[in-house]
Design a protein around this motif. Structure first.
Motif, PDB file in Angstrom:
ATOM      1  N   ASN A 174       1.889   4.656 -11.720  1.00 28.03           N
ATOM      2  CA  ASN A 174       0.874   4.567 -10.756  1.00 28.03           C
ATOM      3  C   ASN A 174       0.406   5.563  -9.781  1.00 28.03           C
ATOM      4  OD1 ASN A 174       0.319   3.262  -7.933  1.00 28.03           O
ATOM      5  ND2 ASN A 174      -0.070   1.620  -9.155  1.00 28.03           N
ATOM      6  N   LYS A 175      -0.902   5.562 -10.042  1.00 21.69           N
ATOM      7  CA  LYS A 175      -1.581   6.805  -8.946  1.00 21.69           C
ATOM      8  C   LYS A 175      -1.000   6.827  -7.552  1.00 21.69           C
ATOM      9  CE  LYS A 175      -5.732   7.238 -11.804  1.00 21.69           C
ATOM     10  NZ  LYS A 175      -7.014   6.999 -11.957  1.00 21.69           N
ATOM     11  N   CYS A 187       4.686   1.645   0.666  1.00 20.73           N
ATOM     12  CA  CYS A 187       6.147   2.357  -0.277  1.00 20.73           C
ATOM     13  C   CYS A 187       6.787   3.361   0.240  1.00 20.73           C
ATOM     14  CB  CYS A 187       4.977   3.026  -1.438  1.00 20.73           C
ATOM     15  SG  CYS A 187       6.005   4.147  -2.578  1.00 20.73           S
ATOM     16  N   ARG A 188       6.126   4.093   1.233  1.00 20.30           N
ATOM     17  CA  ARG A 188       7.032   5.321   1.855  1.00 20.30           C
ATOM     18  C   ARG A 188       8.056   4.589   2.581  1.00 20.30           C
ATOM     19  NH1 ARG A 188       2.091   7.089   2.838  1.00 20.30           N
ATOM     20  NH2 ARG A 188       1.196   8.476   1.387  1.00 20.30           N
ATOM     21  N   LYS A 189       7.484   3.555   3.489  1.00 23.12           N
ATOM     22  CA  LYS A 189       8.284   2.730   4.375  1.00 23.12           C
ATOM     23  C   LYS A 189       9.776   2.469   3.809  1.00 23.12           C
ATOM     24  CE  LYS A 189       8.590  -0.399   8.275  1.00 23.12           C
ATOM     25  NZ  LYS A 189       7.924  -1.424   8.877  1.00 23.12           N
ATOM     26  N   LYS A 190       9.362   1.596   2.597  1.00 22.01           N
ATOM     27  CA  LYS A 190      10.497   0.912   1.666  1.00 22.01           C
ATOM     28  C   LYS A 190      11.574   2.077   1.276  1.00 22.01           C
ATOM     29  CE  LYS A 190       8.135  -3.590   0.729  1.00 22.01           C
ATOM     30  NZ  LYS A 190       7.642  -4.332  -0.199  1.00 22.01           N
ATOM     31  N   PHE A 203       4.214   9.387  -7.308  1.00 25.57           N
ATOM     32  CA  PHE A 203       4.836  10.421  -6.785  1.00 25.57           C
ATOM     33  C   PHE A 203       6.047  10.333  -5.779  1.00 25.57           C
ATOM     34  CE2 PHE A 203       5.079  14.153  -3.629  1.00 25.57           C
ATOM     35  CZ  PHE A 203       5.529  15.174  -4.617  1.00 25.57           C
ATOM     36  N   GLU A 204       5.644   9.479  -4.946  1.00 28.82           N
ATOM     37  CA  GLU A 204       6.844   8.952  -4.082  1.00 28.82           C
ATOM     38  C   GLU A 204       8.071   8.471  -4.985  1.00 28.82           C
ATOM     39  OE1 GLU A 204       6.988   9.872  -0.859  1.00 28.82           O
ATOM     40  OE2 GLU A 204       4.820  10.379  -0.812  1.00 28.82           O
ATOM     41  N   ASN A 208       0.895  -1.322  -0.055  1.00 31.19           N
ATOM     42  CA  ASN A 208      -0.009  -0.056  -0.115  1.00 31.19           C
ATOM     43  C   ASN A 208       0.666   1.327   0.215  1.00 31.19           C
ATOM     44  OD1 ASN A 208       0.873   0.360   2.512  1.00 31.19           O
ATOM     45  ND2 ASN A 208      -0.676  -1.089   3.420  1.00 31.19           N
ATOM     46  N   GLU A 209       0.520   2.538   0.082  1.00 33.11           N
ATOM     47  CA  GLU A 209       0.994   3.696  -0.059  1.00 33.11           C
ATOM     48  C   GLU A 209       1.988   3.764   1.425  1.00 33.11           C
ATOM     49  OE1 GLU A 209      -1.213   7.437  -1.144  1.00 33.11           O
ATOM     50  OE2 GLU A 209      -2.739   5.978  -0.991  1.00 33.11           O
TER      51      GLU A 209
END
Length: 126
Positions: free
Chosen positions: A60-61, A18-21, A65-66, A14-15
């Protein structure tokens, strides 16, 4: 027939994942592997995908951005290395063109159209 898993499903849950990885890559992995320089291929391998898969994920939506922020951070790191003489300018130039979308000005001009101003509009430029 085995179901093909889309890259975004295989890489992130999930989002937040993504940020964590991405955060772990920059804050933990690169610190723990001091000889590793941040780059697209390194990030892709860390995430379990390929360079091409990473670029596809940028569309990917949820994650795009990340991932673009991460790619920008990688470019910044490499530019700083070059500014401090730790990365040859030719290597930086090649990398920025191939992995970060940069172009030489003459490459941009080659595809540019000529604009001809006629009539009263010509006086506006004075």
């Amino acid at each position: 027939m085995k179901r093909r898993i889309p890259p975004e499903e295989a890489v992130f849950l999930n989002e937040d994942d993504c940020r964590k990885k991405l955060s772990n890559y920059f804050e933990d992995f690169l610190r723990e592997n001091a000889d590793e320089v941040a780059d697209i291929e390194s990030l892709a391998e860390y995430l379990g995908t390929t360079r091409e898969g990473l670029f596809a994920l940028e569309k990917n939506k949820l994650y795009g951005f990340e991932l673009r922020l991460a790619r920008n951070k990688i470019a910044r790191i490499k530019k700083q290395l070059a500014f401090h003489g730790k990365l040859p300018p030719a290597v930086l130039s090649f990398d920025l063109k191939n992995n970060h979308g940069y172009r030489d000005k003459n490459e941009e001009a080659a595809g540019a159209e000529t604009l001809v101003i006629k009539g009263a509009a010509k006086n506006w430029s004075k």
